[in-house]
Design a protein around this motif. Structure first.
Motif, PDB file in Angstrom:
ATOM      1  N   SER A 111     -68.389 -42.246   8.481  1.00  0.00           N
ATOM      2  CA  SER A 111     -68.680 -42.939   9.738  1.00  0.00           C
ATOM      3  C   SER A 111     -69.286 -44.303   9.428  1.00  0.00           C
ATOM      4  O   SER A 111     -70.099 -44.426   8.511  1.00  0.00           O
ATOM      5  CB  SER A 111     -69.660 -42.119  10.582  1.00  0.00           C
ATOM      6  OG  SER A 111     -70.133 -42.878  11.677  1.00  0.00           O
ATOM      7  N   SER A 112     -68.917 -45.283  10.213  1.00  0.00           N
ATOM      8  CA  SER A 112     -69.474 -46.622   9.990  1.00  0.00           C
ATOM      9  C   SER A 112     -70.848 -46.777  10.630  1.00  0.00           C
ATOM     10  O   SER A 112     -71.568 -47.720  10.318  1.00  0.00           O
ATOM     11  CB  SER A 112     -68.517 -47.686  10.533  1.00  0.00           C
ATOM     12  OG  SER A 112     -68.349 -47.515  11.924  1.00  0.00           O
ATOM     13  N   THR A 113     -71.229 -45.857  11.529  1.00  0.00           N
ATOM     14  CA  THR A 113     -72.492 -46.010  12.251  1.00  0.00           C
ATOM     15  C   THR A 113     -73.515 -44.906  12.002  1.00  0.00           C
ATOM     16  O   THR A 113     -74.692 -45.100  12.264  1.00  0.00           O
ATOM     17  CB  THR A 113     -72.229 -46.079  13.775  1.00  0.00           C
ATOM     18  OG1 THR A 113     -71.565 -44.881  14.178  1.00  0.00           O
ATOM     19  CG2 THR A 113     -71.405 -47.294  14.135  1.00  0.00           C
ATOM     20  N   ASP A 114     -73.073 -43.740  11.530  1.00  0.00           N
ATOM     21  CA  ASP A 114     -73.970 -42.592  11.392  1.00  0.00           C
ATOM     22  C   ASP A 114     -73.852 -41.963  10.012  1.00  0.00           C
ATOM     23  O   ASP A 114     -72.812 -42.046   9.358  1.00  0.00           O
ATOM     24  CB  ASP A 114     -73.607 -41.509  12.413  1.00  0.00           C
ATOM     25  CG  ASP A 114     -73.827 -41.942  13.834  1.00  0.00           C
ATOM     26  OD1 ASP A 114     -74.923 -41.685  14.348  1.00  0.00           O
ATOM     27  OD2 ASP A 114     -72.920 -42.542  14.439  1.00  0.00           O
ATOM     28  N   THR A 115     -74.914 -41.285   9.607  1.00  0.00           N
ATOM     29  CA  THR A 115     -74.867 -40.391   8.460  1.00  0.00           C
ATOM     30  C   THR A 115     -74.433 -39.033   9.001  1.00  0.00           C
ATOM     31  O   THR A 115     -74.938 -38.582  10.028  1.00  0.00           O
ATOM     32  CB  THR A 115     -76.244 -40.281   7.797  1.00  0.00           C
ATOM     33  OG1 THR A 115     -76.616 -41.568   7.307  1.00  0.00           O
ATOM     34  CG2 THR A 115     -76.243 -39.264   6.662  1.00  0.00           C
ATOM     35  N   ILE A 116     -73.492 -38.395   8.324  1.00  0.00           N
ATOM     36  CA  ILE A 116     -72.995 -37.101   8.774  1.00  0.00           C
ATOM     37  C   ILE A 116     -73.571 -36.013   7.869  1.00  0.00           C
ATOM     38  O   ILE A 116     -73.491 -36.103   6.644  1.00  0.00           O
ATOM     39  CB  ILE A 116     -71.457 -37.051   8.748  1.00  0.00           C
ATOM     40  CG1 ILE A 116     -70.897 -38.141   9.668  1.00  0.00           C
ATOM     41  CG2 ILE A 116     -70.959 -35.664   9.160  1.00  0.00           C
ATOM     42  CD1 ILE A 116     -69.392 -38.320   9.560  1.00  0.00           C
ATOM     43  N   ILE A 117     -74.161 -35.014   8.506  1.00  0.00           N
ATOM     44  CA  ILE A 117     -74.685 -33.858   7.778  1.00  0.00           C
ATOM     45  C   ILE A 117     -73.953 -32.631   8.288  1.00  0.00           C
ATOM     46  O   ILE A 117     -74.002 -32.313   9.473  1.00  0.00           O
ATOM     47  CB  ILE A 117     -76.206 -33.700   7.989  1.00  0.00           C
ATOM     48  CG1 ILE A 117     -76.948 -34.944   7.496  1.00  0.00           C
ATOM     49  CG2 ILE A 117     -76.705 -32.435   7.275  1.00  0.00           C
ATOM     50  CD1 ILE A 117     -78.434 -34.934   7.777  1.00  0.00           C
ATOM     51  N   GLU A 118     -73.250 -31.964   7.378  1.00  0.00           N
ATOM     52  CA  GLU A 118     -72.518 -30.743   7.730  1.00  0.00           C
ATOM     53  C   GLU A 118     -73.208 -29.561   7.069  1.00  0.00           C
ATOM     54  O   GLU A 118     -73.511 -29.588   5.880  1.00  0.00           O
ATOM     55  CB  GLU A 118     -71.071 -30.819   7.260  1.00  0.00           C
ATOM     56  CG  GLU A 118     -70.280 -29.569   7.602  1.00  0.00           C
ATOM     57  CD  GLU A 118     -68.852 -29.622   7.104  1.00  0.00           C
ATOM     58  OE1 GLU A 118     -68.494 -28.757   6.264  1.00  0.00           O
ATOM     59  OE2 GLU A 118     -68.103 -30.507   7.538  1.00  0.00           O
ATOM     60  N   VAL A 119     -73.468 -28.527   7.870  1.00  0.00           N
ATOM     61  CA  VAL A 119     -74.135 -27.325   7.379  1.00  0.00           C
ATOM     62  C   VAL A 119     -73.187 -26.151   7.569  1.00  0.00           C
ATOM     63  O   VAL A 119     -72.682 -25.920   8.660  1.00  0.00           O
ATOM     64  CB  VAL A 119     -75.455 -27.066   8.151  1.00  0.00           C
ATOM     65  CG1 VAL A 119     -76.125 -25.802   7.647  1.00  0.00           C
ATOM     66  CG2 VAL A 119     -76.383 -28.264   8.042  1.00  0.00           C
ATOM     67  N   ASN A 120     -72.941 -25.412   6.495  1.00  0.00           N
ATOM     68  CA  ASN A 120     -72.100 -24.216   6.535  1.00  0.00           C
ATOM     69  C   ASN A 120     -72.921 -23.046   6.029  1.00  0.00           C
ATOM     70  O   ASN A 120     -73.667 -23.187   5.057  1.00  0.00           O
ATOM     71  CB  ASN A 120     -70.892 -24.370   5.597  1.00  0.00           C
ATOM     72  CG  ASN A 120     -70.024 -25.536   5.955  1.00  0.00           C
ATOM     73  OD1 ASN A 120     -69.139 -25.422   6.773  1.00  0.00           O
ATOM     74  ND2 ASN A 120     -70.297 -26.683   5.351  1.00  0.00           N
ATOM     75  N   GLY A 121     -72.773 -21.884   6.665  1.00  0.00           N
ATOM     76  CA  GLY A 121     -73.471 -20.705   6.170  1.00  0.00           C
ATOM     77  C   GLY A 121     -73.542 -19.601   7.202  1.00  0.00           C
ATOM     78  O   GLY A 121     -72.824 -19.610   8.206  1.00  0.00           O
ATOM     79  N   ARG A 122     -74.425 -18.640   6.957  1.00  0.00           N
ATOM     80  CA  ARG A 122     -74.571 -17.467   7.809  1.00  0.00           C
ATOM     81  C   ARG A 122     -75.451 -17.778   9.014  1.00  0.00           C
ATOM     82  O   ARG A 122     -76.521 -18.360   8.886  1.00  0.00           O
ATOM     83  CB  ARG A 122     -75.186 -16.312   7.019  1.00  0.00           C
ATOM     84  CG  ARG A 122     -75.245 -15.026   7.823  1.00  0.00           C
ATOM     85  CD  ARG A 122     -75.689 -13.852   6.959  1.00  0.00           C
ATOM     86  NE  ARG A 122     -75.589 -12.638   7.716  1.00  0.00           N
ATOM     87  CZ  ARG A 122     -76.529 -12.211   8.563  1.00  0.00           C
ATOM     88  NH1 ARG A 122     -77.614 -12.903   8.747  1.00  0.00           N
ATOM     89  NH2 ARG A 122     -76.359 -11.079   9.216  1.00  0.00           N
ATOM     90  N   ASP A 123     -75.012 -17.371  10.179  1.00  0.00           N
ATOM     91  CA  ASP A 123     -75.766 -17.582  11.410  1.00  0.00           C
ATOM     92  C   ASP A 123     -76.942 -16.612  11.458  1.00  0.00           C
ATOM     93  O   ASP A 123     -76.927 -15.547  10.843  1.00  0.00           O
ATOM     94  CB  ASP A 123     -74.857 -17.353  12.618  1.00  0.00           C
ATOM     95  CG  ASP A 123     -75.422 -17.922  13.902  1.00  0.00           C
ATOM     96  OD1 ASP A 123     -76.399 -18.696  13.845  1.00  0.00           O
ATOM     97  OD2 ASP A 123     -74.880 -17.602  14.970  1.00  0.00           O
ATOM     98  N   ARG A 124     -77.969 -17.006  12.201  1.00  0.00           N
ATOM     99  CA  ARG A 124     -79.133 -16.153  12.442  1.00  0.00           C
ATOM    100  C   ARG A 124     -79.831 -16.658  13.696  1.00  0.00           C
ATOM    101  O   ARG A 124     -79.559 -17.760  14.164  1.00  0.00           O
ATOM    102  CB  ARG A 124     -80.083 -16.149  11.255  1.00  0.00           C
ATOM    103  CG  ARG A 124     -80.663 -17.512  10.931  1.00  0.00           C
ATOM    104  CD  ARG A 124     -81.687 -17.401   9.806  1.00  0.00           C
ATOM    105  NE  ARG A 124     -82.021 -18.674   9.235  1.00  0.00           N
ATOM    106  CZ  ARG A 124     -82.831 -19.571   9.808  1.00  0.00           C
ATOM    107  NH1 ARG A 124     -83.364 -19.344  10.973  1.00  0.00           N
ATOM    108  NH2 ARG A 124     -83.097 -20.715   9.205  1.00  0.00           N
ATOM    109  N   ILE A 125     -80.728 -15.857  14.227  1.00  0.00           N
ATOM    110  CA  ILE A 125     -81.464 -16.238  15.431  1.00  0.00           C
ATOM    111  C   ILE A 125     -82.249 -17.523  15.175  1.00  0.00           C
ATOM    112  O   ILE A 125     -83.003 -17.610  14.210  1.00  0.00           O
ATOM    113  CB  ILE A 125     -82.433 -15.120  15.863  1.00  0.00           C
ATOM    114  CG1 ILE A 125     -81.661 -13.956  16.432  1.00  0.00           C
ATOM    115  CG2 ILE A 125     -83.434 -15.637  16.901  1.00  0.00           C
ATOM    116  CD1 ILE A 125     -82.525 -12.803  16.859  1.00  0.00           C
ATOM    117  N   GLY A 126     -82.033 -18.510  16.022  1.00  0.00           N
ATOM    118  CA  GLY A 126     -82.790 -19.751  15.953  1.00  0.00           C
ATOM    119  C   GLY A 126     -82.363 -20.723  14.880  1.00  0.00           C
ATOM    120  O   GLY A 126     -83.051 -21.715  14.647  1.00  0.00           O
TER     121      GLY A 126
END
Length: 184
Positions: A111-126
């Motif tokens: 992206s030319s305007t933002d830093t992109i953070i992608e998170v992959n993994g196991r879901d949990r409450i909260g």
């Protein structure tokens, strides 16, 4: 799925607060989109399912969700305390989960305007609350988020800027243990 849209004055952590309410309400966020408007308001939309992977149709439960969002945005609900209680109660009922590899990718090129953070993994409450609270705690503003849940796995993508509205260029912030500790 069920969908709720919140139109409210923007403030740091608002996305995390709404995500925390959804976790307290025992629903799974399947998708979320945020829009920060030029007039200082946000338009956050959440698609969610109940614990049986069905749309939430019970008017009382929907009203509880609406009420909790209003209470939280008014500063009348302590999300940290309420989520701690919910997590403790949930841990008693959990079976041994299957393994989902965790991964965090930080991209300053896509992206030319933002830093992109992608998170992959196991879901949990909260989880979404924890992730977005950590981003807020690092002084980052989420300008866009794309939240996707596939069963037990999440793929959450955040477009973030620093307090000056710029890409995150400080390498220490990008590698901060404060963020990665919420998603081991």
């Amino acid at each position: 799925y069920s969908e709720i849209t919140v139109y409210a004055p923007d403030h740091p952590g608002i996305f995390a607060e709404i995500a925390g309410v959804m976790a307290l309400s025992n629903v799974t966020i399947m998708d979320a989109k945020i829009i920060t408007m030029l007039n200082g308001m946000v338009l956050d939309t959440f698609a969610f399912l109940d614990t049986q992977d069905q749309p939430v149709t019970d008017p009382e439960k929907l009203q509880r969700i609406f009420s909790r969002i209003k209470e939280t945005l008014a500063g009348k609900l302590d999300l940290e305390q309420e989520l701690a209680i919910a997590r403790e109660n949930n841990m008693k009922n959990l079976e041994e989960p299957f393994t989902v590899a965790s991964r965090v990718i930080v991209d300053n090129q896509a992206s030319s305007t933002d830093t992109i953070i992608e998170v992959n993994g196991r879901d949990r409450i909260g989880l979404l609350y924890d992730l977005t609270s950590a981003l807020t705690g690092l002084g980052l503003k989420v300008s866009s988020a794309h939240i996707t849940t596939f069963g037990e796995e999440v793929v959450d993508t955040f477009y973030v800027k620093d307090i000056f509205g710029l890409k995150v260029s400080n390498n220490e912030n990008l590698r901060s243990n404060s963020f990665f500790v919420v998603f081991p």
